[in-house]
Scaffold this active site. Structure first.
Site, mmCIF file in Angstrom:
data_model
loop_
_atom_site.group_PDB
_atom_site.id
_atom_site.type_symbol
_atom_site.label_atom_id
_atom_site.label_comp_id
_atom_site.label_asym_id
_atom_site.label_seq_id
_atom_site.Cartn_x
_atom_site.Cartn_y
_atom_site.Cartn_z
ATOM 1 C CG ASP A 1 -9.646 14.967 -16.541
ATOM 2 O OD1 ASP A 1 -9.072 14.242 -17.372
ATOM 3 O OD2 ASP A 1 -10.626 14.583 -15.868
ATOM 4 N NE ARG B 1 -2.670 0.473 3.574
ATOM 5 C CZ ARG B 1 -2.074 1.033 4.637
ATOM 6 N NH1 ARG B 1 -1.667 2.286 4.599
ATOM 7 N NH2 ARG B 1 -1.892 0.337 5.744
ATOM 8 C CE1 TYR C 1 -17.476 10.828 -15.999
ATOM 9 C CE2 TYR C 1 -16.121 10.764 -14.033
ATOM 10 C CZ TYR C 1 -17.064 10.184 -14.856
ATOM 11 O OH TYR C 1 -17.592 8.968 -14.532
ATOM 12 C CE LYS D 1 -12.905 6.869 -18.538
ATOM 13 N NZ LYS D 1 -14.039 6.045 -18.164
HETATM 14 N N1 PLP Z 1 -11.890 12.283 -16.207
HETATM 15 C C1 PLP Z 1 -12.608 12.112 -17.322
HETATM 16 C C2 PLP Z 1 -12.521 13.134 -18.412
HETATM 17 C C3 PLP Z 1 -13.443 10.997 -17.450
HETATM 18 O O1 PLP Z 1 -14.175 10.853 -18.587
HETATM 19 C C4 PLP Z 1 -13.521 10.055 -16.397
HETATM 20 C C5 PLP Z 1 -14.410 8.878 -16.503
HETATM 21 O O2 PLP Z 1 -15.171 8.737 -17.413
HETATM 22 C C6 PLP Z 1 -12.761 10.278 -15.257
HETATM 23 C C7 PLP Z 1 -11.941 11.393 -15.191
HETATM 24 C C8 PLP Z 1 -12.833 9.335 -14.087
HETATM 25 O O3 PLP Z 1 -12.080 8.190 -14.341
HETATM 26 P P1 PLP Z 1 -12.414 6.748 -13.707
HETATM 27 O O4 PLP Z 1 -13.707 6.291 -14.288
HETATM 28 O O5 PLP Z 1 -11.203 5.949 -14.077
HETATM 29 O O6 PLP Z 1 -12.517 6.944 -12.229
#
Ligand code: PLP
Length: 374
Positions: A172, A48, A100, A197
């Site tokens: 992001d 961890r 998001y 992704k």
């Molecule tokens: N940032 C974006 C632009 C996303 O589209 C997503 C999820 O769809 C996330 C962050 C969050 O990622 P996770 O689903 O791996 O927690």
């Protein structure tokens, strides 16, 4: 410095000293031997805290984003939540309006408990961003291109605004990946990717990463919080992400090529009201995207004439685009975001988000053609 294609193709491929293997080993151990004097010979104590496979992946991801340090997490949300929770109590966060959906929900539901305040603002309007700053603003949270409206915000300009106010800029960059966009080189302080992704790339692993321009106080606070709160990625997930990264530039090139062809087809279709794709000259921030991105990505959204019911009907007729959430995998996906975002959603009812996969673009266009004709 080798180019990103070279760096990615060889990520983690230095021969393993114990075997000569060219594919990195997975180290699943939860605990590591102490030396007789109580020290940690390899620096590892407990999975961890840090573990060798996670560190291999972090090193590779740091190189791709030009970061001083990368930290891996079990999901993109865990990465983002850690970056936020590591801010000093009382901090104010500026969140872009099309970030998001779960991050906006996190702000509404959780920030007060964490001693944070938040203002949601349109990051494509730099005057609005400046006007929303407060003395206690500690972080500007940009997402570019954004999910699901593909809004593009000017990273270099936002970095200047943040730094002049004594704040940090987090970007992001999930939709772009480090192949298409290098936020740290444009002045951002932190890049977040959902590794679920494009980095993983095959729809079979979850992860998130924070890449820091400087290995300073905030990175250390995030590492400490990850260790204490237990937000450590599993070695297996870390290994899968490292494996995915090796083909990332090749996949991104194909995603971009396919998405551009799909976007051009949709833009010329009479049953389509709007196509949100930064690669189209008609996109309101096309010039910014062309300046700060190497290509325009595999994600686009389309607004179908006739609103929500018409959009859902089109999604239902698609055969190659599978109706499912998430993005960045080999197979093309379609999703009616308003349906799953719930009552706080600001997404237009007629909008379908497309994750354009690695199939042949002509097949994808034919599928859209038959679904729109229906
Ligand atoms: N940032 C974006 C632009 C996303 O589209 C997503 C999820 O769809 C996330 C962050 C969050 O990622 P996770 O689903 O791996 O927690």
């Amino acid at each position: 410095m080798p180019r990103i294609e070279t760096l990615a193709a060889r990520a983690g491929s230095a021969p393993d000293p114990s075997s000569g293997a060219l594919s990195p080993p997975i180290q699943l151990a939860t605990t590591f031997e102490h030396s007789p004097d109580g020290r940690l010979p390899q620096g590892f104590l407990y999975q961890r805290y840090d573990n060798p496979t996670q560190q291999d992946t972090e090193r590779a991801l740091a190189v791709l984003d030009g970061a001083a340090r990368a930290l891996l997490f079990p999901t993109g949300m865990a990465a983002g939540a850690t970056a936020l929770q590591a801010l000093p109590p009382g901090s104010h966060v500026l969140l872009c309006d099309d970030s998001y959906f779960s991050f906006r929900t996190l702000a509404v539901e959780q920030f007060r408990r964490w001693g944070l305040t938040c203002t949601i603002v349109d990051f494509t309007d730099l005057d609005a961003v400046r006007a929303a700053l407060r003395p206690e603003t500690a972080l500007l949270w940009a997402e570019t291109p954004s999910n699901p409206l593909l809004k593009v915000s000017d990273i270099a300009a936002l970095a200047d605004i943040a730094h002049a106010a004594g704040a940090r800029l987090l970007v992001d960059g999930t939709f772009a990946s480090p192949v298409l966009q290098q936020p740290l080189a444009l002045g951002a302080d932190i890049v977040l990717h959902s590794a679920t992704k494009y980095l993983g790339g095959h729809g079979d692993v979850m992860g998130g990463v924070l890449c820091f321009a400087d290995d300073g106080e905030h990175a250390a606070a995030c590492h400490r919080l990850r260790l204490l709160a237990g937000s450590t990625a599993s070695p297996f997930a870390a290994w899968m992400i490292l494996r995915g990264v090796r083909t990332l530039p090749a996949r991104m090139a194909w995603h971009c090529r396919n998405a551009m062809q799909v976007a051009r087809f949709l833009a010329g279709h009479q049953r389509v009201e709007k196509v949100h794709y930064p690669g189209l000259e008609s996109h309101p921030q096309h010039a910014v995207a062309a300046r700060q991105m190497r290509d325009f990505g595999g994600m686009l959204s389309v607004e179908v004439a006739g609103g929500g019911a018409a959009a859902l009907a089109v999604a239902g007729r698609l055969r190659l685009f599978t109706n499912a959430t998430s993005l960045g995998s080999t197979e093309s996906l379609v999703e009616h975001r308003a349906s799953i975002e719930g009552p706080l959603s600001t997404t237009p009812g007629g909008l379908l988000r497309l994750s354009v996969g690695l199939e042949h673009a002509d097949d994808l266009v034919a599928d859209l053609e038959q679904a729109l004709a229906g």
